[in-house]
Design an enzyme around this catalytic site. Structure first.
Site, PDB file in Angstrom:
ATOM      1  N   LYS A 103      13.193 -46.270  -9.886  1.00 43.56           N
ATOM      2  CA  LYS A 103      11.761 -46.417  -9.627  1.00 43.56           C
ATOM      3  C   LYS A 103      11.384 -45.651  -8.346  1.00 43.56           C
ATOM      4  CE  LYS A 103      10.197 -50.139  -7.362  1.00 43.56           C
ATOM      5  NZ  LYS A 103       9.369 -49.844  -6.167  1.00 43.56           N
ATOM      6  N   ASN A 104      12.173 -45.846  -7.276  1.00 43.95           N
ATOM      7  CA  ASN A 104      11.773 -45.307  -5.976  1.00 43.95           C
ATOM      8  C   ASN A 104      11.985 -43.808  -5.850  1.00 43.95           C
ATOM      9  OD1 ASN A 104      10.882 -47.795  -5.361  1.00 43.95           O
ATOM     10  ND2 ASN A 104      12.632 -48.363  -4.071  1.00 43.95           N
ATOM     11  N   ARG A 155       2.568 -48.966  -3.500  1.00 42.45           N
ATOM     12  CA  ARG A 155       2.765 -48.328  -2.189  1.00 42.45           C
ATOM     13  C   ARG A 155       2.888 -46.818  -2.358  1.00 42.45           C
ATOM     14  NH1 ARG A 155       2.977 -49.024   3.412  1.00 42.45           N
ATOM     15  NH2 ARG A 155       4.798 -48.075   4.357  1.00 42.45           N
ATOM     16  N   CYS A 190       4.201 -54.272  -2.504  1.00 39.87           N
ATOM     17  CA  CYS A 190       4.643 -55.675  -2.354  1.00 39.87           C
ATOM     18  C   CYS A 190       4.216 -56.236  -1.002  1.00 39.87           C
ATOM     19  CB  CYS A 190       6.163 -55.749  -2.457  1.00 39.87           C
ATOM     20  SG  CYS A 190       6.746 -55.538  -4.129  1.00 39.87           S
ATOM     21  N   ARG A 220       3.706 -53.221   6.750  1.00 42.12           N
ATOM     22  CA  ARG A 220       3.924 -51.925   6.083  1.00 42.12           C
ATOM     23  C   ARG A 220       2.890 -50.874   6.492  1.00 42.12           C
ATOM     24  NH1 ARG A 220       5.701 -52.646  -0.031  1.00 42.12           N
ATOM     25  NH2 ARG A 220       7.130 -50.958   0.499  1.00 42.12           N
ATOM     26  N   PRO A 221       2.754 -50.593   7.778  1.00 38.93           N
ATOM     27  CA  PRO A 221       1.802 -49.568   8.239  1.00 38.93           C
ATOM     28  C   PRO A 221       2.220 -48.172   7.760  1.00 38.93           C
ATOM     29  CG  PRO A 221       3.247 -50.197  10.015  1.00 38.93           C
ATOM     30  CD  PRO A 221       3.552 -51.127   8.881  1.00 38.93           C
ATOM     31  N   ILE A 222       1.352 -47.190   7.940  1.00 36.91           N
ATOM     32  CA  ILE A 222       1.719 -45.803   7.594  1.00 36.91           C
ATOM     33  C   ILE A 222       1.544 -44.912   8.819  1.00 36.91           C
ATOM     34  CG2 ILE A 222       1.206 -46.054   5.114  1.00 36.91           C
ATOM     35  CD1 ILE A 222      -1.418 -44.534   5.608  1.00 36.91           C
ATOM     36  N   ASP A 223       1.687 -45.515   9.992  1.00 40.42           N
ATOM     37  CA  ASP A 223       1.483 -44.764  11.241  1.00 40.42           C
ATOM     38  C   ASP A 223       2.430 -43.571  11.375  1.00 40.42           C
ATOM     39  OD1 ASP A 223       3.354 -46.961  11.409  1.00 40.42           O
ATOM     40  OD2 ASP A 223       3.630 -46.390  13.496  1.00 40.42           O
ATOM     41  N   ASP A 254      16.285 -54.130  -0.508  1.00 36.58           N
ATOM     42  CA  ASP A 254      15.771 -54.459  -1.845  1.00 36.58           C
ATOM     43  C   ASP A 254      16.742 -55.319  -2.639  1.00 36.58           C
ATOM     44  OD1 ASP A 254      14.152 -51.227  -2.385  1.00 36.58           O
ATOM     45  OD2 ASP A 254      13.670 -52.931  -1.094  1.00 36.58           O
ATOM     46  N   ARG A 298       7.282 -54.264 -12.752  1.00 38.45           N
ATOM     47  CA  ARG A 298       7.003 -53.018 -12.038  1.00 38.45           C
ATOM     48  C   ARG A 298       8.283 -52.228 -11.801  1.00 38.45           C
ATOM     49  NH1 ARG A 298       4.890 -53.737  -6.474  1.00 38.45           N
ATOM     50  NH2 ARG A 298       5.369 -51.534  -6.530  1.00 38.45           N
TER      51      ARG A 298
HETATM   52  C1  EPZ Z   1      10.606 -47.739   0.380  1.00 38.63           C
HETATM   53  O1  EPZ Z   1       9.453 -48.327   0.943  1.00 38.63           O
HETATM   54  C2  EPZ Z   1      10.816 -48.473  -0.928  1.00 38.63           C
HETATM   55  N1  EPZ Z   1       9.640 -48.289  -1.775  1.00 38.63           N
HETATM   56  C3  EPZ Z   1      11.024 -49.957  -0.658  1.00 38.63           C
HETATM   57  O2  EPZ Z   1      11.324 -50.569  -1.900  1.00 38.63           O
HETATM   58  C4  EPZ Z   1      12.222 -50.128   0.267  1.00 38.63           C
HETATM   59  O3  EPZ Z   1      12.354 -51.509   0.589  1.00 38.63           O
HETATM   60  C5  EPZ Z   1      12.008 -49.328   1.544  1.00 38.63           C
HETATM   61  O4  EPZ Z   1      11.757 -47.948   1.214  1.00 38.63           O
HETATM   62  C6  EPZ Z   1      13.213 -49.394   2.467  1.00 38.63           C
HETATM   63  O5  EPZ Z   1      14.338 -48.939   1.787  1.00 38.63           O
HETATM   64  C7  EPZ Z   1       9.480 -47.110  -2.405  1.00 38.63           C
HETATM   65  O6  EPZ Z   1      10.304 -46.214  -2.282  1.00 38.63           O
HETATM   66  C8  EPZ Z   1       8.262 -46.984  -3.265  1.00 38.63           C
HETATM   67  P1  EPZ Z   1       9.936 -47.600   4.810  1.00 38.63           P
HETATM   68  P2  EPZ Z   1       8.755 -47.642   2.241  1.00 38.63           P
HETATM   69  O7  EPZ Z   1       8.828 -46.681   5.134  1.00 38.63           O
HETATM   70  O8  EPZ Z   1       8.889 -46.175   2.137  1.00 38.63           O
HETATM   71  C9  EPZ Z   1       8.129 -49.634   8.659  1.00 38.63           C
HETATM   72  C10 EPZ Z   1      11.085 -52.043  -3.681  1.00 38.63           C
HETATM   73  O9  EPZ Z   1      11.336 -53.251  -3.758  1.00 38.63           O
HETATM   74  N2  EPZ Z   1       7.201 -48.491   8.691  1.00 38.63           N
HETATM   75  O10 EPZ Z   1      11.350 -47.131   4.846  1.00 38.63           O
HETATM   76  O11 EPZ Z   1       7.417 -48.236   2.379  1.00 38.63           O
HETATM   77  C11 EPZ Z   1       7.853 -50.543   7.478  1.00 38.63           C
HETATM   78  O12 EPZ Z   1       6.829 -51.469   7.782  1.00 38.63           O
HETATM   79  C12 EPZ Z   1      10.387 -51.503  -2.460  1.00 38.63           C
HETATM   80  O13 EPZ Z   1      11.397 -51.183  -4.543  1.00 38.63           O
HETATM   81  C13 EPZ Z   1       6.359 -48.343   9.791  1.00 38.63           C
HETATM   82  O14 EPZ Z   1       6.379 -49.152  10.716  1.00 38.63           O
HETATM   83  O15 EPZ Z   1       9.713 -48.213   3.377  1.00 38.63           O
HETATM   84  C14 EPZ Z   1       9.189 -51.222   7.265  1.00 38.63           C
HETATM   85  O16 EPZ Z   1       9.309 -52.308   8.165  1.00 38.63           O
HETATM   86  C15 EPZ Z   1       9.974 -52.592  -1.476  1.00 38.63           C
HETATM   87  N3  EPZ Z   1       5.503 -47.299   9.821  1.00 38.63           N
HETATM   88  C16 EPZ Z   1      10.200 -50.143   7.663  1.00 38.63           C
HETATM   89  O17 EPZ Z   1       9.465 -49.170   8.428  1.00 38.63           O
HETATM   90  C17 EPZ Z   1       5.450 -46.361   8.820  1.00 38.63           C
HETATM   91  O18 EPZ Z   1       4.649 -45.399   8.915  1.00 38.63           O
HETATM   92  C18 EPZ Z   1      10.831 -49.423   6.482  1.00 38.63           C
HETATM   93  O19 EPZ Z   1       9.763 -48.919   5.704  1.00 38.63           O
HETATM   94  C19 EPZ Z   1       6.311 -46.525   7.710  1.00 38.63           C
HETATM   95  C20 EPZ Z   1       7.188 -47.588   7.675  1.00 38.63           C
END
Ligand code: EPZ
Length: 424
Positions: A28-29, A98, A122, A127-130, A310, A402
């Site tokens: 999926k990811n 997301r 989820c 989950r910010p996008i900063d 996950d 999903r």
């Molecule tokens: C991906 O999410 C996966 N989703 C998530 O899987 C997975 O848990 C995660 O990576 C970690 O492996 C998809 O690929 C669609 P991150 P993503 O950016 O990219 C923080 C599932 O169950 N962060 O690595 O959103 C964030 O809040 C899903 O399949 C910031 O602070 O994860 C988190 O605490 C759930 N600022 C940490 O980093 C940002 O700009 C990791 O998030 C981005 C992230």
């Protein structure tokens, strides 16, 4: 009914021994990043081994909104962007998952302009996008945010040196997309190393991009002006594979899980083995049998190649069957404990404090009415219901659908009593 939507439930009669073969689908990811990445090409892109799950269906809907041609045959999708229009993606679609935010990097890269609503996904934390936005700004994009909508505009994106405060999967992929056609060289430091990132980089390089180091902490992208036709295969879903491996350790008798990349779930398999599981490895499959005398182990979720967050929720069910006290710590998300109260309702003895759990086992679980609070909490409910005595009903099962292609067929085929029911 919730509005005009039927609520889906998953009904499971637990306690069955599961034998046979479960074939793992495309990740999926990966798939949710490969579909937006495909629009960077000026020609046709084919993605093979696409999982048929609601997340990919929602992304194909976004492709249609952008006037891209897409055609799905069996589990391959053909995408052509010759008539693409850079229009605003409706908020209801952006909010469905997301990964809609990968269209941000892709559209910015292709048009130097994108207007989008913040993504959904989820409810497991803020989950910010900063980190994504900071990276785009370093490449020269100007960002304006009005309520829930952001606009990114650049004269021309330029290469930049970007250090990610957190090795974010999403930010790594999004910035890789934006850098693919930028002027000059982009270096992403402290990049995430998840296998899905390598999958996306291989599609982009097949198109003619110049990306080196995907899968390591430093990725170098030399911008190119043209991207041509390409084909890529979605890698096997390591989280789906891990979930079924946990089910095998709890309910399996010679349960074979095939079409996997063992290395991608090594952290899980080594933890199962540490607890006493016996796993037979083959080229791209494993065979696993349930055992009754597992011992307590400790888990801390980490970024790849550590134990994946996950799999933390499904693995918690396994820990309820381990003799002694197991300790579990979630380190990536601040709100990924939606499964705990429902596991305790089923009979487990889990104490939680912030992101840490103390799990006393083994405990026997009884079927209950429970709720999937998010995708992987829902997966944990499925694992627990398969193990529990009696019937369980999992509400809000859409979450599970999903991320797990054909989950009821795959489990029924190996002896589970499981079905999806819609309630009015
Ligand atoms: C991906 O999410 C996966 N989703 C998530 O899987 C997975 O848990 C995660 O990576 C970690 O492996 C998809 O690929 C669609 P991150 P993503 O950016 O990219 C923080 C599932 O169950 N962060 O690595 O959103 C964030 O809040 C899903 O399949 C910031 O602070 O994860 C988190 O605490 C759930 N600022 C940490 O980093 C940002 O700009 C990791 O998030 C981005 C992230």
């Amino acid at each position: 009914m919730r509005g005009d939507v039927n609520i889906k439930t998953i009904v499971i009669e637990g306690g069955k021994t599961l034998s046979g073969t479960i074939n793992i689908s495309g990740a999926k990811n990966s798939a949710v990043a490969l579909i937006p990445a495909a629009i960077l090409s000026d020609e046709e892109v084919i993605i093979d081994n696409l999982p048929n799950i609601s997340d990919t269906k929602n992304l194909v809907e976004i492709l249609n909104i952008l006037n891209c041609d897409s055609k799905i045959e069996n589990s391959s999708i053909k995408i052509n962007t010759k008539n693409i229009k850079n229009v605003l993606i409706p908020e209801i679609l952006s909010k469905k998952l997301r990964a809609s935010y990968y269209f941000m990097g892709a559209l910015l890269s292709k048009f130097n302009y994108v207007e989008m609503y913040f993504p959904g996904g989820c409810n497991i934390g803020s989950r910010p996008i900063d980190l994504h936005l900071k990276g785009f700004m370093k490449m020269g994009a100007k960002i304006t945010i009005k309520k829930d909508k952001y606009t990114l505009q650049a004269k021309n994106l330029k290469g930049a040196n970007i250090y990610l405060d957190i090795p974010s999967v999403g930010a790594t992929i999004n910035l890789m997309l934006a850098a693919t056609k930028a002027n000059g060289i982009t270096i992403i430091e402290n990049a995430a190393k998840e296998p899905e990132i390598v999958n996306v980089a291989s599609l982009l390089n097949n198109m003619g991009a110049k990306i080196h180091g995907a899968g390591t902490a430093t990725i170098k992208i030399e911008g190119v002006s043209k991207l041509s036709k390409a084909r890529v295969e979605v890698i096997p879903d390591r989280i789906e594979a891990g979930t079924y491996a946990i089910i095998g350790a709890l309910c399996g008798k010679n349960l074979k899980i095939s079409n996997i990349i063992c290395e991608h779930i090594e952290p899980l398999l080594s933890k199962l083995t540490e607890a006493g599981a016996e796993i037979k490895y083959d080229e791209n499959s494993i065979i696993i049998n349930k055992k009754t005398n597992y011992k307590a182990v400790n888990i801390k979720t980490l970024v790849y190649p550590g134990f994946p967050t996950d799999l933390g929720q499904p693995f918690t069910v396994f820990l309820t069957q381990c003799k002694g006290i197991s300790h579990f710590e979630e380190t990536l998300y601040e709100n990924r404990m939606g499964h705990v109260s429902y596991l305790n309702k089923m009979g487990s003895l889990i104490k939680s404090h912030a992101q840490c759990l103390e799990i006393k086992g083994p405990t026997s679980l009884n079927g209950q009415i429970v709720t999937a609070t998010d995708l992987r909490a829902g997966a944990a409910m499925v694992v627990a219901a398969l193990l529990a005595k009696g019937k369980s009903i999992i509400l809000d099962a859409e979450h599970v659908l999903r991320g797990y292609e054909n989950i009821t067929e795959k489990l029924s085929n190996v002896g589970a009593k499981i079905e999806i029911r819609e309630i009015e």
